[in-house]
Design a protein around this motif. Structure first.
Motif, PDB file in Angstrom:
ATOM      1  N   GLU A 146      48.211   6.764 -45.904  1.00  0.00           N
ATOM      2  CA  GLU A 146      47.696   6.706 -47.279  1.00  0.00           C
ATOM      3  C   GLU A 146      47.097   8.033 -47.723  1.00  0.00           C
ATOM      4  O   GLU A 146      46.875   8.242 -48.919  1.00  0.00           O
ATOM      5  CB  GLU A 146      46.650   5.597 -47.395  1.00  0.00           C
ATOM      6  N   ALA A 147      46.850   8.941 -46.786  1.00  0.00           N
ATOM      7  CA  ALA A 147      46.282  10.240 -47.154  1.00  0.00           C
ATOM      8  C   ALA A 147      47.317  11.168 -47.779  1.00  0.00           C
ATOM      9  O   ALA A 147      46.949  12.206 -48.352  1.00  0.00           O
ATOM     10  CB  ALA A 147      45.668  10.922 -45.927  1.00  0.00           C
ATOM     11  N   ILE A 148      48.591  10.811 -47.714  1.00  0.00           N
ATOM     12  CA  ILE A 148      49.652  11.662 -48.268  1.00  0.00           C
ATOM     13  C   ILE A 148      49.436  11.949 -49.752  1.00  0.00           C
ATOM     14  O   ILE A 148      49.464  13.101 -50.187  1.00  0.00           O
ATOM     15  CB  ILE A 148      51.040  11.026 -48.018  1.00  0.00           C
ATOM     16  N   PRO A 149      49.227  10.927 -50.610  1.00  0.00           N
ATOM     17  CA  PRO A 149      49.121  11.222 -52.044  1.00  0.00           C
ATOM     18  C   PRO A 149      47.825  11.920 -52.434  1.00  0.00           C
ATOM     19  O   PRO A 149      47.753  12.489 -53.523  1.00  0.00           O
ATOM     20  CB  PRO A 149      49.188   9.834 -52.712  1.00  0.00           C
ATOM     21  N   VAL A 150      46.795  11.870 -51.576  1.00  0.00           N
ATOM     22  CA  VAL A 150      45.474  12.371 -51.961  1.00  0.00           C
ATOM     23  C   VAL A 150      45.549  13.832 -52.390  1.00  0.00           C
ATOM     24  O   VAL A 150      45.117  14.206 -53.496  1.00  0.00           O
ATOM     25  CB  VAL A 150      44.463  12.199 -50.820  1.00  0.00           C
ATOM     26  N   PHE A 151      46.103  14.687 -51.536  1.00  0.00           N
ATOM     27  CA  PHE A 151      46.182  16.102 -51.893  1.00  0.00           C
ATOM     28  C   PHE A 151      47.297  16.367 -52.895  1.00  0.00           C
ATOM     29  O   PHE A 151      47.150  17.224 -53.780  1.00  0.00           O
ATOM     30  CB  PHE A 151      46.399  16.955 -50.637  1.00  0.00           C
ATOM     31  N   LEU A 152      48.414  15.639 -52.773  1.00  0.00           N
ATOM     32  CA  LEU A 152      49.523  15.877 -53.692  1.00  0.00           C
ATOM     33  C   LEU A 152      49.111  15.625 -55.139  1.00  0.00           C
ATOM     34  O   LEU A 152      49.566  16.309 -56.057  1.00  0.00           O
ATOM     35  CB  LEU A 152      50.715  14.987 -53.319  1.00  0.00           C
ATOM     36  N   GLN A 153      48.221  14.640 -55.366  1.00  0.00           N
ATOM     37  CA  GLN A 153      47.798  14.318 -56.720  1.00  0.00           C
ATOM     38  C   GLN A 153      46.901  15.392 -57.318  1.00  0.00           C
ATOM     39  O   GLN A 153      46.860  15.562 -58.533  1.00  0.00           O
ATOM     40  CB  GLN A 153      47.070  12.965 -56.733  1.00  0.00           C
ATOM     41  N   GLU A 154      46.175  16.113 -56.479  1.00  0.00           N
ATOM     42  CA  GLU A 154      45.293  17.145 -57.008  1.00  0.00           C
ATOM     43  C   GLU A 154      45.735  18.540 -56.599  1.00  0.00           C
ATOM     44  O   GLU A 154      44.986  19.499 -56.698  1.00  0.00           O
ATOM     45  CB  GLU A 154      43.861  16.910 -56.542  1.00  0.00           C
ATOM     46  N   ARG A 155      46.996  18.635 -56.158  1.00  0.00           N
ATOM     47  CA  ARG A 155      47.521  19.915 -55.679  1.00  0.00           C
ATOM     48  C   ARG A 155      47.431  21.002 -56.750  1.00  0.00           C
ATOM     49  O   ARG A 155      46.961  22.117 -56.495  1.00  0.00           O
ATOM     50  CB  ARG A 155      48.973  19.736 -55.238  1.00  0.00           C
ATOM     51  N   TYR A 156      47.882  20.685 -57.979  1.00  0.00           N
ATOM     52  CA  TYR A 156      47.936  21.711 -59.013  1.00  0.00           C
ATOM     53  C   TYR A 156      46.539  22.022 -59.561  1.00  0.00           C
ATOM     54  O   TYR A 156      46.272  23.152 -59.980  1.00  0.00           O
ATOM     55  CB  TYR A 156      48.898  21.286 -60.116  1.00  0.00           C
ATOM     56  N   ILE A 157      45.660  21.021 -59.563  1.00  0.00           N
ATOM     57  CA  ILE A 157      44.268  21.300 -59.917  1.00  0.00           C
ATOM     58  C   ILE A 157      43.668  22.262 -58.899  1.00  0.00           C
ATOM     59  O   ILE A 157      42.997  23.233 -59.253  1.00  0.00           O
ATOM     60  CB  ILE A 157      43.456  20.000 -59.982  1.00  0.00           C
ATOM     61  N   PHE A 158      43.914  21.985 -57.615  1.00  0.00           N
ATOM     62  CA  PHE A 158      43.428  22.861 -56.543  1.00  0.00           C
ATOM     63  C   PHE A 158      43.972  24.278 -56.715  1.00  0.00           C
ATOM     64  O   PHE A 158      43.233  25.263 -56.576  1.00  0.00           O
ATOM     65  CB  PHE A 158      43.846  22.296 -55.186  1.00  0.00           C
ATOM     66  N   MET A 159      45.266  24.381 -57.018  1.00  0.00           N
ATOM     67  CA  MET A 159      45.884  25.699 -57.141  1.00  0.00           C
ATOM     68  C   MET A 159      45.290  26.475 -58.312  1.00  0.00           C
ATOM     69  O   MET A 159      45.052  27.682 -58.224  1.00  0.00           O
ATOM     70  CB  MET A 159      47.394  25.545 -57.305  1.00  0.00           C
ATOM     71  N   ARG A 160      45.028  25.795 -59.435  1.00  0.00           N
ATOM     72  CA  ARG A 160      44.441  26.477 -60.582  1.00  0.00           C
ATOM     73  C   ARG A 160      43.004  26.895 -60.289  1.00  0.00           C
ATOM     74  O   ARG A 160      42.571  27.985 -60.670  1.00  0.00           O
ATOM     75  CB  ARG A 160      44.495  25.565 -61.821  1.00  0.00           C
TER      76      ARG A 160
END
Length: 593
Positions: free
Chosen positions: A354-368
């Motif tokens: 279940e941890a898979i979507p956690v970072f993917l959902q905020e990936r672009y926020i993190f990158m910005r």
């Protein structure tokens, strides 16, 4: 400055190039500010790009810890007034599935996030696109107020029109009528100048010669106007970039950049000017605290996510507890214990998917956020690692308490403690592994597919289906990198390697699981007597044939102690967190190619 042009003209590419969001190998030419070549490090400190976060968290990230929390709140409240968001101050932002503020208000919040630290330069890509006329007007009025505060942002002082990446006009809005008049296409009275220019550019793009004539005319126009402007300002001294930045900071700009009173006017290089500007507004531990607080806030808003995971762990534990209820010490009980441990240890890893979507959902926020130094990548990794531990401990205890006594595992209190710690280590290693994969893959479904496949391989090579001694030499490396191997071997030793040793096969029980299992008990006793005479060893119905140590040897569990298995499992978790950090450091840069 407004950059205008039809779709595909190169507006976003130009903004990305100016904001250092394009890889150097994919970009030709140079970027200068005040005539000086702009270093990437300097640009990240003095500029900002729009992101989607709350103003207070943005203040925590971008404002230095030397500012008290009350001053940060005051800054946020002042910004809310400046953005015209007072009526929406207590309204949630919302997303596609949850209604919140309006589109125009969300756009203003997005702008506010990046002006919280009062940047010197602000890049905005299509700040009014998709908004109705009223909302667009409010956004532009906000930009006007920002301009009046002293940032290098203004209400259309200059316009740039692009066509297929070429500049067809660059100048002030007042220059549009004479420009197009000299080009032979005068702007009619009472007609919107920019709309006329865009319509004309689109017409020329569809013509055989395209906009080449307009591009060439613009170059001549620029040369002529450059000569005129040079004569006009020849007596005005040129301000270098380092002096311009120093002057801006001395006026209170760039709150996160330098403490009050810091000046770089005596420095001789741009790098020296940048040295007075801190790369990050806060130390690592402050960043970690803010990231952790934000994650916990999001988790509290969606408690059902943890509830579902806890429910899955409890249901799985209850099923295992009832399926393997009170196992005995017979040969069949040995096989059932092996099956229970293999399934239990692999389940802890599968529930971490279940941890898979956690970072993917905020990936672009993190990158910005990290692209412009809101916080360090290491802060993000450490904060998320630390806040994951309490939930993992709680889930581990729930699973261990549900299964240990119901299944009838051995070892008493100390046995339960080690069993519990092994499950904690398994959850830690599993969540770290899945988190690392989420930094490598870019799609949720692809991530789930990869996780399920690799965990299946880990179980296959763990030593349950086939012992280590039977694994082909060319696959033995996979046995040692299997995450399931170490907790599986650890709990096996916790169960079978006891003092005093337990007996699992006595006398006639050795015939169980053989064709002689159905032979009458009396005949089995006679067979034992015959075997005793042949072997010269007295074997009776009560003689212990196989102990727990023998079971471990049969399973190939002989190389590591149970505590070493526990430490290795924990080490795997730290190793994958470090790999996750490396993927963020080298693979999540917010740059185009």
């Amino acid at each position: 400055m407004a950059v205008l042009g039809a779709s595909g003209s190169g507006k976003s590419t130009l903004i990305d190039a100016l904001a250092d969001r394009i890889s150097k190998e994919s970009l030709k030419g140079s970027i200068t500010l005040n005539g000086d070549v702009l270093e990437s490090r300097m640009l990240k400190v003095i500029s900002a790009l729009t992101v989607e976060e709350t103003l207070m968290f943005s203040a925590e990230f971008r404002l230095p810890r030397s500012l008290s929390r009350s001053k940060k709140k005051a800054r946020v409240h002042a910004l809310i007034d400046q953005l015209g968001l007072r009526n929406a101050a207590t309204t949630v932002i919302g997303d596609e599935g949850h209604r919140g503020v309006s589109g125009g208000e969300r756009r203003r919040v997005s702008i506010g996030i990046d002006i919280i630290h009062d940047p010197i330069v602000l890049f905005l890509d299509e700040p009014t696109s998709g908004l109705d006329s009223t909302s667009a007007f409010m956004v532009v009025k906000v930009l006007q107020r920002i301009a009046q505060s002293g940032s290098i942002v203004s209400l259309l002082d200059r316009l740039i029109f692009l066509s297929h990446g070429q500049t067809v006009f660059s100048g002030s809005p007042a220059s549009l009528p004479p420009f197009f008049s000299e080009f032979g296409h005068p702007i009619p009275e009472n007609e919107n100048r920019t709309e006329f220019a865009l319509d004309l550019i689109r017409e020329l793009e569809e013509a055989p010669g395209g906009t080449k004539g307009l591009v060439d005319f613009n170059k001549q126009w620029q040369l002529k106007n450059k000569r005129i402007s040079e004569k006009t300002i020849s007596g005005i001294p040129k301000v270098s970039l380092k002096d311009a930045i120093s002057a801006s900071i001395s006026r209170g700009k760039l709150v996160s950049g330098a403490p009050a009173g810091t000046s770089t006017s005596n420095d001789s290089t741009q790098l020296a000017a940048a040295s007075s500007v801190h790369k990050f507004a806060n130390p690592l531990w402050i960043e970690m605290a803010v990231i952790a607080k934000r994650s916990l806030t999001n988790s509290r808003r969606m408690p059902e996510l943890f509830g579902i995971r806890l429910g899955a762990v409890l249901v799985t534990g209850a099923i295992l507890a009832t399926m393997f209820y009170h196992l005995d010490n017979s040969p069949k009980g040995v096989q059932e214990r092996l099956g229970f441990f293999a399934f239990a240890m692999s389940t802890t890893f599968y529930t971490c998917a279940e941890a898979i979507p956690v970072f993917l959902q905020e990936r672009y926020i993190f990158m910005r956020e990290t692209a412009y130094n809101a916080y360090r990548r290491s802060s993000y990794v450490l904060a998320h690692s630390i806040i994951s531990v309490p939930s993992l401990v709680f889930l581990s205890f729930a699973f261990a308490a549900t299964t240990f006594w119901a299944v009838g595992l051995a070892g008493g209190t100390s046995g339960f403690l080690f069993y519990f710690l092994t499950i904690v280590a398994s959850f830690w290693a599993g969540s770290s592994f899945v988190t690392f994969l989420s930094g490598v893959v870019s799609h949720v479904m692809l991530g789930f597919t990869v996780v399920v496949a690799i965990l299946a391989y880990f179980l296959l090579f763990s030593g349950f289906f086939i012992s280590r001694d039977r694994i082909p030499p060319y696959w033995i490396w996979f046995h040692y990198i299997s995450l399931v191997k170490y907790p599986y071997e650890g709990v096996l030793q916790n169960e079978f390697d006891l003092n005093p040793p337990r007996c699992f096969v006595r006398g006639t029980q050795m015939f169980d699981s053989t064709p002689l299992m159905e032979v009458p008990e009396a005949l089995k006793v006679e067979l034992l007597k015959s075997m005793s005479k042949t072997l010269g060893i007295n074997i009776t119905s009560s003689t212990c044939v196989i102990t727990g140590a023998d079971v471990l040897k049969q399973q190939g569990v002989t190389q590591l102690s149970k505590w070493n298995c526990l430490w290795i499992t924990l080490a795997w978790g730290f190793f994958f967190r470090f790999l996750f950090y490396l993927t963020l450091l080298f693979g999540s840069k917010n740059r185009r190619r």
